[in-house]
Design a protein around this motif. Structure first.
Motif, PDB file in Angstrom:
ATOM      1  N   UNK A 190      32.541  22.102  38.016  1.00 36.05           N
ATOM      2  CA  UNK A 190      32.911  22.978  36.914  1.00 36.05           C
ATOM      3  C   UNK A 190      34.082  22.381  36.148  1.00 36.05           C
ATOM      4  N   UNK A 191      34.390  22.964  35.003  1.00 37.54           N
ATOM      5  CA  UNK A 191      35.511  22.521  34.181  1.00 37.54           C
ATOM      6  C   UNK A 191      36.261  23.749  33.681  1.00 37.54           C
ATOM      7  N   UNK A 192      37.527  23.582  33.380  1.00 39.06           N
ATOM      8  CA  UNK A 192      38.301  24.695  32.834  1.00 39.06           C
ATOM      9  C   UNK A 192      37.857  24.941  31.399  1.00 39.06           C
ATOM     10  N   UNK A 193      37.394  26.155  31.123  1.00 40.11           N
ATOM     11  CA  UNK A 193      36.931  26.490  29.783  1.00 40.11           C
ATOM     12  C   UNK A 193      37.951  27.267  28.983  1.00 40.11           C
ATOM     13  N   UNK A 194      38.789  28.062  29.671  1.00 35.67           N
ATOM     14  CA  UNK A 194      39.787  28.862  28.963  1.00 35.67           C
ATOM     15  C   UNK A 194      40.835  29.319  29.962  1.00 35.67           C
ATOM     16  N   UNK A 195      42.046  29.512  29.455  1.00 38.08           N
ATOM     17  CA  UNK A 195      43.126  30.035  30.294  1.00 38.08           C
ATOM     18  C   UNK A 195      43.887  31.105  29.518  1.00 38.08           C
ATOM     19  N   UNK A 196      44.322  32.141  30.250  1.00 36.85           N
ATOM     20  CA  UNK A 196      45.034  33.255  29.632  1.00 36.85           C
ATOM     21  C   UNK A 196      46.214  33.663  30.513  1.00 36.85           C
ATOM     22  N   UNK A 197      47.320  34.010  29.868  1.00 32.43           N
ATOM     23  CA  UNK A 197      48.413  34.639  30.596  1.00 32.43           C
ATOM     24  C   UNK A 197      47.990  36.043  30.993  1.00 32.43           C
ATOM     25  N   UNK A 198      48.263  36.435  32.243  1.00 36.96           N
ATOM     26  CA  UNK A 198      48.201  37.849  32.607  1.00 36.96           C
ATOM     27  C   UNK A 198      49.618  38.381  32.530  1.00 36.96           C
ATOM     28  N   UNK A 199      49.799  39.373  31.702  1.00 30.33           N
ATOM     29  CA  UNK A 199      51.119  39.944  31.451  1.00 30.33           C
ATOM     30  C   UNK A 199      51.195  41.346  32.050  1.00 30.33           C
TER      31      UNK A 199
END
Length: 333
Positions: free
Chosen positions: A138-147
């Protein structure tokens, strides 16, 4: 997604109609997935029973547990709607990692999903989970901060700030709880469709849009049955809906609330409408009895979404961790 290397483990399918087995699967999946995380939400027993008691007819759901010497040490799940990527979760209890259990669960998922999906997506909050997924192609497709926003908030201070006074002159925000009022549903559907197109997804495959009114109504019914109270708002620039926001409150487990989508139409950004929406919906939230016992609101924002990160931080949100969403082709065997 958590990892392992190689040791024998029995991989057992779970019948979602078996109440005891379903709840045990959910508990192990959540325990492994959330290990070491602060204020990490997981579906309650009531929510999971309602979800599988009224499954989507077109959806394939796969539930697996890993057993070692009669003990459940890991779990996996997958949901796939026709034509969409399969959403998979693999979780191994911390004391049983690096023993091949995650690899065995992944192989069983691939075998079961063959012919039902071409692409898989998985979420993780850990470096170990990322390494495991990368090792499986697999590959990293998206990253998000959890706030996280600690509750209770000082709404009077927020509403009395100079930013709030200046925000969105001429904008009316209509708020409600529960299903969308009939006179607002077309505006909600239009903006929800726009959100599906606009939401940052990095390199991930987008699912098919599903914001038709009938689909929205069915989703509202399902969420209510699973214990969710929907706390929502629409912003109007006289006569035209230009933005929306929503918070989810789980009546069975209201400790952590989820600030879900907030969208402002591109042509109306930069006028403080997002802030006005969020402030109005925090006021709306104050009328939800279950929310009185909440300790946090969580929200997710793409790493490069600078305006939304700034807005959330101005409201008191702080970074808790980073969600990584990975994608890869389904490979058999």
């Amino acid at each position: 997604m958590n990892h392992g290397q190689s040791t024998p483990a029995r991989i057992i399918p779970v019948d979602p109609a078996d109440r005891e087995s379903l709840l045990a699967w959910n508990a192990v999946l959540g325990e492994g997935f959330n290990a070491g995380r602060e204020a990490a939400w997981w579906a309650s027993e009531q929510t999971i029973l309602a979800r599988f008691g009224d499954p989507k007819p077109e959806r394939l759901s796969v539930l697996l547990v890993a057993s070692l010497d009669g003990e459940m040490v890991g779990a996996a799940g997958a949901d796939v709607d026709p034509g969409d990527p399969a959403e998979v979760e693999i979780s191994v209890l911390p004391t049983h990692r690096r023993r091949g259990i995650g690899t065995a669960l992944a192989a069983a998922l691939r075998e079961t999903l063959a012919g039902h999906a071409e692409v898989v997506q998985a979420e993780t909050y850990s470096e170990a989970g990322i390494s495991f997924a990368l090792a499986h192609g697999m590959r990293i497709g998206n990253q998000e901060h959890r706030l996280l926003l600690d509750l209770p908030v000082d709404r009077a201070a927020l509403l009395g700030s100079s930013d709030a006074v200046r925000a969105a002159p001429g904008i009316e925000v209509r708020t409600w709880r529960g299903a969308c009022p009939e006179d607002l549903i077309q505006d909600w559907a239009r903006l929800s469709t726009q959100m599906e197109a606009d939401v940052p997804m990095g390199d991930l495959t987008r699912p098919a849009p599903r914001s038709e009114v009938t689909e929205i109504r069915r989703s509202e019914q399902r969420m209510d049955a699973q214990g969710w109270t929907l706390v929502r708002g629409l912003a109007y620039d006289p006569g035209t809906a230009v933005g929306y926001t929503e918070i989810f409150v789980n009546r069975h487990d209201p400790e952590i609330l989820t600030q879900d989508d907030t969208l402002v139409d591109r042509a109306h950004r930069g006028r403080g409408i997002g802030r006005a929406l969020k402030l109005a919906n925090l006021e709306n939230l104050a009328g939800v009895p279950e929310a009185e016992s909440a300790r946090w609101i969580q929200t997710y924002t793409a790493l490069d979404n600078t305006p939304m990160l700034a807005l959330n931080r101005s409201l008191g949100f702080r970074q808790a961790d980073v969600l990584s969403i990975l994608e890869g082709e389904l490979r058999a065997g």
